[in-house]
Design a protein around this motif. Structure first.
Motif, PDB file in Angstrom:
ATOM      1  N   ALA A 155       0.842  -1.211   0.000  1.00 42.83           N
ATOM      2  CA  ALA A 155       0.000   0.000   0.000  1.00 42.83           C
ATOM      3  C   ALA A 155       0.874   1.256   0.000  1.00 42.83           C
ATOM      4  O   ALA A 155       0.568   2.228  -0.696  1.00 42.83           O
ATOM      5  N   ARG A 156       1.962   1.222   0.769  1.00 49.23           N
ATOM      6  CA  ARG A 156       2.890   2.373   0.775  1.00 49.23           C
ATOM      7  C   ARG A 156       3.527   2.568  -0.597  1.00 49.23           C
ATOM      8  O   ARG A 156       3.669   3.690  -1.069  1.00 49.23           O
ATOM      9  N   ASN A 157       3.928   1.461  -1.236  1.00 48.23           N
ATOM     10  CA  ASN A 157       4.515   1.553  -2.577  1.00 48.23           C
ATOM     11  C   ASN A 157       3.529   2.174  -3.553  1.00 48.23           C
ATOM     12  O   ASN A 157       3.896   3.041  -4.350  1.00 48.23           O
ATOM     13  N   ARG A 158       2.286   1.730  -3.499  1.00 46.38           N
ATOM     14  CA  ARG A 158       1.259   2.263  -4.407  1.00 46.38           C
ATOM     15  C   ARG A 158       1.096   3.766  -4.194  1.00 46.38           C
ATOM     16  O   ARG A 158       1.059   4.538  -5.148  1.00 46.38           O
ATOM     17  N   GLN A 159       1.019   4.186  -2.932  1.00 49.13           N
ATOM     18  CA  GLN A 159       0.867   5.608  -2.638  1.00 49.13           C
ATOM     19  C   GLN A 159       2.096   6.395  -3.080  1.00 49.13           C
ATOM     20  O   GLN A 159       1.981   7.476  -3.639  1.00 49.13           O
ATOM     21  N   ARG A 160       3.271   5.834  -2.858  1.00 48.69           N
ATOM     22  CA  ARG A 160       4.510   6.502  -3.277  1.00 48.69           C
ATOM     23  C   ARG A 160       4.554   6.658  -4.796  1.00 48.69           C
ATOM     24  O   ARG A 160       4.971   7.688  -5.321  1.00 48.69           O
ATOM     25  N   ILE A 161       4.097   5.631  -5.508  1.00 51.83           N
ATOM     26  CA  ILE A 161       4.056   5.702  -6.972  1.00 51.83           C
ATOM     27  C   ILE A 161       3.092   6.790  -7.414  1.00 51.83           C
ATOM     28  O   ILE A 161       3.414   7.599  -8.302  1.00 51.83           O
ATOM     29  N   LEU A 162       1.918   6.849  -6.801  1.00 50.50           N
ATOM     30  CA  LEU A 162       0.938   7.883  -7.183  1.00 50.50           C
ATOM     31  C   LEU A 162       1.485   9.291  -6.921  1.00 50.50           C
ATOM     32  O   LEU A 162       1.336  10.184  -7.756  1.00 50.50           O
ATOM     33  N   GLU A 163       2.125   9.494  -5.783  1.00 47.87           N
ATOM     34  CA  GLU A 163       2.688  10.807  -5.469  1.00 47.87           C
ATOM     35  C   GLU A 163       3.798  11.178  -6.448  1.00 47.87           C
ATOM     36  O   GLU A 163       3.858  12.313  -6.937  1.00 47.87           O
ATOM     37  N   ALA A 164       4.670  10.224  -6.749  1.00 50.34           N
ATOM     38  CA  ALA A 164       5.755  10.482  -7.699  1.00 50.34           C
ATOM     39  C   ALA A 164       5.203  10.734  -9.092  1.00 50.34           C
ATOM     40  O   ALA A 164       5.685  11.620  -9.815  1.00 50.34           O
ATOM     41  N   ALA A 165       4.190   9.977  -9.479  1.00 48.51           N
ATOM     42  CA  ALA A 165       3.593  10.153 -10.811  1.00 48.51           C
ATOM     43  C   ALA A 165       2.928  11.521 -10.919  1.00 48.51           C
ATOM     44  O   ALA A 165       3.044  12.192 -11.947  1.00 48.51           O
ATOM     45  N   ARG A 166       2.242  11.944  -9.873  1.00 47.07           N
ATOM     46  CA  ARG A 166       1.588  13.250  -9.898  1.00 47.07           C
ATOM     47  C   ARG A 166       2.632  14.347 -10.132  1.00 47.07           C
ATOM     48  O   ARG A 166       2.451  15.232 -10.974  1.00 47.07           O
TER      49      ARG A 166
END
Length: 185
Positions: free
Chosen positions: A13-24
């Motif tokens: 879940a942390r990885n997914r959130q980190r990916i979304l933040e980085a992608a944004r």
């Protein structure tokens, strides 16, 4: 035996959130051409982790847009201000941030999707989230009764589309929001 899949591990879940933040951030900086490799680099995860979470660039862009819509809708219930009009105005400013920030994501999605795709149907959710704020401000006599939330959101979107920097558009938004008050007030 339960019929639902097991919950994601905390690190997943942390990885997914980190990916979304980085992608944004990557799409905001690089525009709609931003590569999945750039997103992986910025998020600090390997390509396999990125693709395990988002099988395609399109899926990542859809998740970004849905995440932003969720955040803006949730903000309507938690926005702060001393009066109903101040709470509405604070939420409209958050909506303005969403509109100005989503452009690279939407442009990326449009490469592979048409505007009839349900992912673009966020207006109804925004109207439902913001309507209680507008109703409270209108009932308090702080916002003109002649305006609908749809009209106000259209105004904010129009200002967000004006060419120029945020510093150029911000005073225009401020003047428009000040103009929502009843005439003669």
């Amino acid at each position: 035996m339960p019929d639902h899949p097991p919950a994601k591990r905390a690190d997943a879940a942390r990885n997914r959130q980190r990916i979304l933040e980085a992608a944004r951030a990557a799409f905001a900086d690089g525009g709609p051409e931003t590569s999945m490799a750039e997103v992986a680099r910025r998020s600090g995860v390997g390509p396999a982790t990125l693709y395990r979470n988002f099988a395609s660039r399109h899926e990542l862009l859809e998740a970004l847009l849905a995440d932003e819509v969720d955040e803006v809708c949730a903000a309507a219930a938690t926005v702060e201000g001393d009066s109903p009009a101040e709470r509405l105005t604070a939420w409209l400013r958050r909506f303005f941030q969403y509109v100005t920030g989503k452009r690279p994501v939407v442009l990326g999605l449009l490469e592979h999707t048409d505007r009839t795709d349900p992912v673009f149907d966020s207006r109804g959710r925004m109207l439902a989230a913001g309507q209680p704020l507008l109703a409270a401000a209108q009932e308090a006599g702080q916002i003109d009764d002649d305006l609908s939330l749809g009209q106000i959101l259209d105004l904010v979107v129009a200002i967000a589309k004006i060419s120029g920097s945020l510093e150029y558009r911000q005073p225009i938004l401020d003047a428009a929001l000040a103009g929502l008050h009843p005439r003669g007030a």
